[in-house]
Design an enzyme around this catalytic site. Sequence first.
Site, mmCIF file in Angstrom:
data_model
loop_
_atom_site.group_PDB
_atom_site.id
_atom_site.type_symbol
_atom_site.label_atom_id
_atom_site.label_comp_id
_atom_site.label_asym_id
_atom_site.label_seq_id
_atom_site.Cartn_x
_atom_site.Cartn_y
_atom_site.Cartn_z
ATOM 1 N N HIS A 173 121.496 29.071 47.565
ATOM 2 C CA HIS A 173 122.716 29.790 47.195
ATOM 3 C C HIS A 173 122.406 31.079 46.440
ATOM 4 C CE1 HIS A 173 126.751 30.102 45.060
ATOM 5 N NE2 HIS A 173 127.114 29.926 46.310
ATOM 6 N N TYR A 228 136.623 39.942 46.258
ATOM 7 C CA TYR A 228 136.087 39.130 45.166
ATOM 8 C C TYR A 228 135.461 40.030 44.110
ATOM 9 C CZ TYR A 228 136.089 35.166 48.517
ATOM 10 O OH TYR A 228 136.421 34.205 49.424
ATOM 11 N N ARG A 283 126.755 33.547 53.172
ATOM 12 C CA ARG A 283 127.913 33.904 53.994
ATOM 13 C C ARG A 283 127.838 35.406 54.254
ATOM 14 N NH1 ARG A 283 131.180 29.305 53.425
ATOM 15 N NH2 ARG A 283 131.140 28.348 51.352
ATOM 16 N N ASN A 292 144.122 26.702 50.116
ATOM 17 C CA ASN A 292 143.301 25.998 49.131
ATOM 18 C C ASN A 292 143.560 24.492 49.172
ATOM 19 O OD1 ASN A 292 142.240 28.408 48.248
ATOM 20 N ND2 ASN A 292 143.419 28.484 46.354
ATOM 21 N N HIS A 351 135.011 35.945 40.751
ATOM 22 C CA HIS A 351 133.905 35.228 41.383
ATOM 23 C C HIS A 351 132.579 35.390 40.646
ATOM 24 C CE1 HIS A 351 131.016 34.364 44.800
ATOM 25 N NE2 HIS A 351 131.858 33.349 44.919
ATOM 26 N N ARG A 371 137.591 30.410 36.141
ATOM 27 C CA ARG A 371 138.678 30.603 37.101
ATOM 28 C C ARG A 371 139.287 29.292 37.580
ATOM 29 N NH1 ARG A 371 136.413 32.040 42.337
ATOM 30 N NH2 ARG A 371 136.822 29.882 42.901
ATOM 31 N N ARG A 386 129.416 25.749 53.742
ATOM 32 C CA ARG A 386 130.568 25.031 54.275
ATOM 33 C C ARG A 386 131.573 25.960 54.963
ATOM 34 N NH1 ARG A 386 132.674 21.717 49.832
ATOM 35 N NH2 ARG A 386 131.049 20.232 50.419
#
Length: 703
Positions: free
Chosen positions: A457, A490, A397, A67, A614, A586, A427
């Site tokens: 998204h 997730y 993704r 991270n 998530h 989160r 990304r």
Amino acid sequence: MSNMDAPSIAARQAEPVSDSAEPLNPELFINRELSLLEFNQRVLEQAKDERLPLLERLKFLCISSSNLDEFFEIRVAGLQKVVELGQNQRGADGLSSIDLLRDISQRAHALVDEQYRVFNEVLVPALDEEHIRFLRRSSWTPQQDAWLRQFFHDELLPVLSPLGLDPAHPFPRILNKSLNFIVSLHGKDAFGRNSGFAIVQAPRALPRIIQVPNEIKGTGPHDFVFLSSVIHAYVDDLFPGMEATGCYQFRITRNSDLLVDVEEAEDLLEVLEGELSQRQWGDSVRLEVAHNCPDHLWQYLMQTVQLDPADVYQVNGPVNLNRLMALPDLVDRPDLKFQPFVPRVPRQLQREDIFSAVRDADVLLHHPFDSFVPVVEFLRQAARDPNVLAIKQTLYRTGTKSPIVDALMEAAKAGKEVTVVVELRARFDEADNIDLAEKLQDVGAHVVYGIVGYKTHAKMILVVRREEEGLRHYAHLGTGNYHPRTARLYTDYGLFTYNQKICKDVHNVFLQLTSLGKVNKMERLLQSPFTLFKGMVERIDREIEHVAAGHPGRIIAKMNSLVEPELIRKLYRASQAGVEIDLIVRGMCSLRPGIAGVSDRIRVRSVVGRFLEHHRVFHFENAGKPEVWISSADWMERNLYRRVEIATPILDDKLRQRLITHLQAYLADTAQSWHLQPDGGYHRADHVQDVAVQQRLLDGDLV
């Protein structure tokens, strides 16, 4: 943690928050970057938690390291670029870019020091007690030394390319986050000149930890040596006739954000392919170097890569702790890992025909507790069903070798109309998305790359099927990516629905993404950048109106990040009006809870557990007629204004109540929760009762 005094904030901010365009006092905002560092600290705390299995604690240390890498690659890199261009901007928190970089450096240095303290003083001794050892060079037996030397000559030396530094051998280009060594040399080189320094680069193909065979005398079943230790031990063999007087590992982190002018790009795919090859060579952002590296050497490295002392991190251990993530897979110790689990398949989806199941009633999947397989099977059945005419899907993704992509390709080969909106700019997944886009195009699928200037998204699938009544639509809408692996790691929701009003809205969004035409007014969905922000504001205002009319006002919102200033302003206003607000955030949170007269009815918690939290869920009490929405969007500027996102209402009463029950369970968690304080710091929840919401969900208590 901010050193701001909370009572002083309350004293200056007790007056009602205005709804005018005037900015709020910066003291009411927590800086988002510093908030993100706070989240990473919470992840690191998991590595210290003795209630967790030991090898899982090691993973949390690795996640904290990973991270932090991304934090420097994107956020610190962006701030440095702003300062470099002379644009010393101030955020909603009042911090200038220069001040923020200073604060980040101080906190990041403290975080890195703590990471290595946890590794050296907490995890290494605990692993040693379980006979999982990292062998130091000083403790190698003669037999281990002989085996490692042979390993060096057979496996490492042939692929290492030491680079002596002189005018004909300038300092080499250093790959982003690669392992390197600076070596000081003594003696004459092959041409009779005094030697100086050399650089040794370790290819990424080499393992960073090496397991010593059990049959070597003095070796246990789980004994490992760091690659850096092996190279250090035998580095002399790379420089015949000279003596290596010092060998010190280092790593450079670079700016990894892609700079693509989408307005000028004629073909976004081609432009991104060109940019990806340069990502590893961006501007230097951070230098990590061994703690025992002499000052003149790390200063030479720092100056060579054009960094300042504040950007240098001296570490007591491997320069990339994330590489330790490979260790749990090399150690067969189930007792030191989380207990495996088998995701559930809802009874409604256990019948063979998914379409008939969804036609009967909406189905809500809660990953990873519910299996992701029904989503894949939904697409497979659509690909093979002769009554299905078209499939449309967004992909952000998916991972490599994706069964989702395989099903879409099967459908296209079968002659169905397949339209896929692939977000090429996801990304760090750009290369994978370019590859899958080309594969889909090769089999005849229609592939578009979203909208210029707006990342797509939203998570949507739409299936068009011919039935007795005519053409009918089936939809799947989710909070997470169509990625089977992350669906096991997730927490996310996915809704299967036959509701034709929702499906019509989904159809219109796809029409907009492909034709670029205007969408008719949505009947059920909220969509950014058009109606999602406005829809959330209207619902917050509605809770304020209900309180004014004598009804209880209640909001529970769960998301990854809350940083959008106008929504924070609205939440402050709602708190002052008497609305009770619980936020489960989160990561980044710029709102300050618990300030008297401003946010004393707002509580914020962060849940950090086995699974990455998530999903985004928004609950509004609405005077006894509750609304619950699931969404792909966080409450961030980028999600609300610069992305195509979807929020979906849960219309089925049972499913709505199930989600409310889940949210209440998160609020009752006493094992994995951290509570945000008015000063921007977090306190861990009292876990005397040890009520862990994720474990309750695994156990099926909340189905």
